[in-house]
Design a protein around this motif. Structure first.
Motif, mmCIF file in Angstrom:
data_model
loop_
_atom_site.group_PDB
_atom_site.id
_atom_site.type_symbol
_atom_site.label_atom_id
_atom_site.label_comp_id
_atom_site.label_asym_id
_atom_site.label_seq_id
_atom_site.Cartn_x
_atom_site.Cartn_y
_atom_site.Cartn_z
ATOM 1 N N ARG A 198 0.837 -1.214 0.000
ATOM 2 C CA ARG A 198 0.000 0.000 0.000
ATOM 3 C C ARG A 198 0.861 1.249 0.000
ATOM 4 N N ARG A 199 1.914 1.255 0.819
ATOM 5 C CA ARG A 199 2.805 2.416 0.900
ATOM 6 C C ARG A 199 3.524 2.637 -0.430
ATOM 7 N N ALA B 27 1.049 3.889 -3.016
ATOM 8 C CA ALA B 27 0.739 5.315 -2.812
ATOM 9 C C ALA B 27 1.887 6.180 -3.315
ATOM 10 N N ASP B 28 3.127 5.761 -3.063
ATOM 11 C CA ASP B 28 4.287 6.513 -3.534
ATOM 12 C C ASP B 28 4.314 6.566 -5.063
ATOM 13 N N LEU C 213 1.746 6.165 -7.083
ATOM 14 C CA LEU C 213 0.581 6.910 -7.574
ATOM 15 C C LEU C 213 0.754 8.413 -7.413
ATOM 16 N N ALA C 214 1.744 8.828 -6.640
ATOM 17 C CA ALA C 214 1.975 10.262 -6.445
ATOM 18 C C ALA C 214 2.243 10.955 -7.778
ATOM 19 N N THR D 35 0.516 10.430 -10.399
ATOM 20 C CA THR D 35 -0.757 10.476 -11.123
ATOM 21 C C THR D 35 -1.686 11.464 -10.417
ATOM 22 N N LEU E 183 -4.463 10.828 -9.072
ATOM 23 C CA LEU E 183 -5.376 10.102 -8.191
ATOM 24 C C LEU E 183 -4.717 9.670 -6.893
ATOM 25 N N ASN E 184 -5.527 9.584 -5.844
ATOM 26 C CA ASN E 184 -5.058 8.940 -4.624
ATOM 27 C C ASN E 184 -5.375 7.447 -4.746
ATOM 28 N N PRO E 185 -4.874 6.602 -3.837
ATOM 29 C CA PRO E 185 -5.100 5.156 -3.964
ATOM 30 C C PRO E 185 -6.577 4.759 -4.014
ATOM 31 N N HIS E 186 -7.431 5.409 -3.227
ATOM 32 C CA HIS E 186 -8.850 5.055 -3.223
ATOM 33 C C HIS E 186 -9.495 5.389 -4.573
ATOM 34 N N GLN E 187 -9.169 6.529 -5.123
ATOM 35 C CA GLN E 187 -9.703 6.912 -6.431
ATOM 36 C C GLN E 187 -9.171 5.984 -7.526
#
Length: 148
Positions: free
Chosen positions: A23-24, A27-28, A30-31, A33, A35-39
């Motif tokens: 997950r970490r 998230a890193d 996806l930074a 993009t 979007l956040n992880p949920h999106q």
């Protein structure tokens, strides 16, 4: 070679630790993009299920319908999905990817692949196959709800 005994709680703790690392790292990655992880998860679900009814998306995301609406609003605002009337039930709405959304899904998938590669790099092919086999057995036993 003796294999050390691993208790169920030890194994569960290891799985949770790796899940947190994934997950970490995700998230890193996806930074880069919008979007956040949920999106990103919602966008990937839309891509996999489209056209998907809002109520079904909320259920798959394990959130209240209002929360799913909030996420979809962000995705619509970015031009990545569109909402239209459900052809089977005009009172309901379905969500579909736009061409921009298809491109963003590819970007999100690449980010997820980089994150997984980073975290799982220490595992060789035999370890990966063994872990995958064991985790598939556990998710299969949990039933279809575990696949979301």
């Amino acid at each position: 070679m003796d294999i050390p005994e691993v208790t169920e709680t030890d194994l569960a703790d290891l799985i949770l630790r790796v899940a947190r690392q994934l997950r970490r790292a995700n998230a890193d990655e996806l930074a880069g993009t919008p979007l956040n992880p949920h999106q990103a998860r919602a966008l990937r679900l839309v891509a996999r299920l489209e056209p998907v009814r809002m109520a079904d998306l909320a259920e798959r995301l394990h959130v209240a319908p209002r929360s799913a609406t909030d996420v979809v609003e962000v995705l619509v605002g970015g031009g990545w999905v569109e909402r239209t009337a459900d052809p089977m039930d005009g009172r309901s709405r379905v969500v579909r990817l736009t061409s921009a959304g298809q491109g963003l899904v590819a970007e999100v998938d690449a980010a997820r692949a980089r994150a997984a590669s980073q975290v799982l790099a220490p595992l060789g092919p035999a370890d990966r196959a063994s872990v995958a086999s064991g985790l598939r057995a556990a998710t299969d036993a949990a039933g279809p709800r575990s696949l979301t």
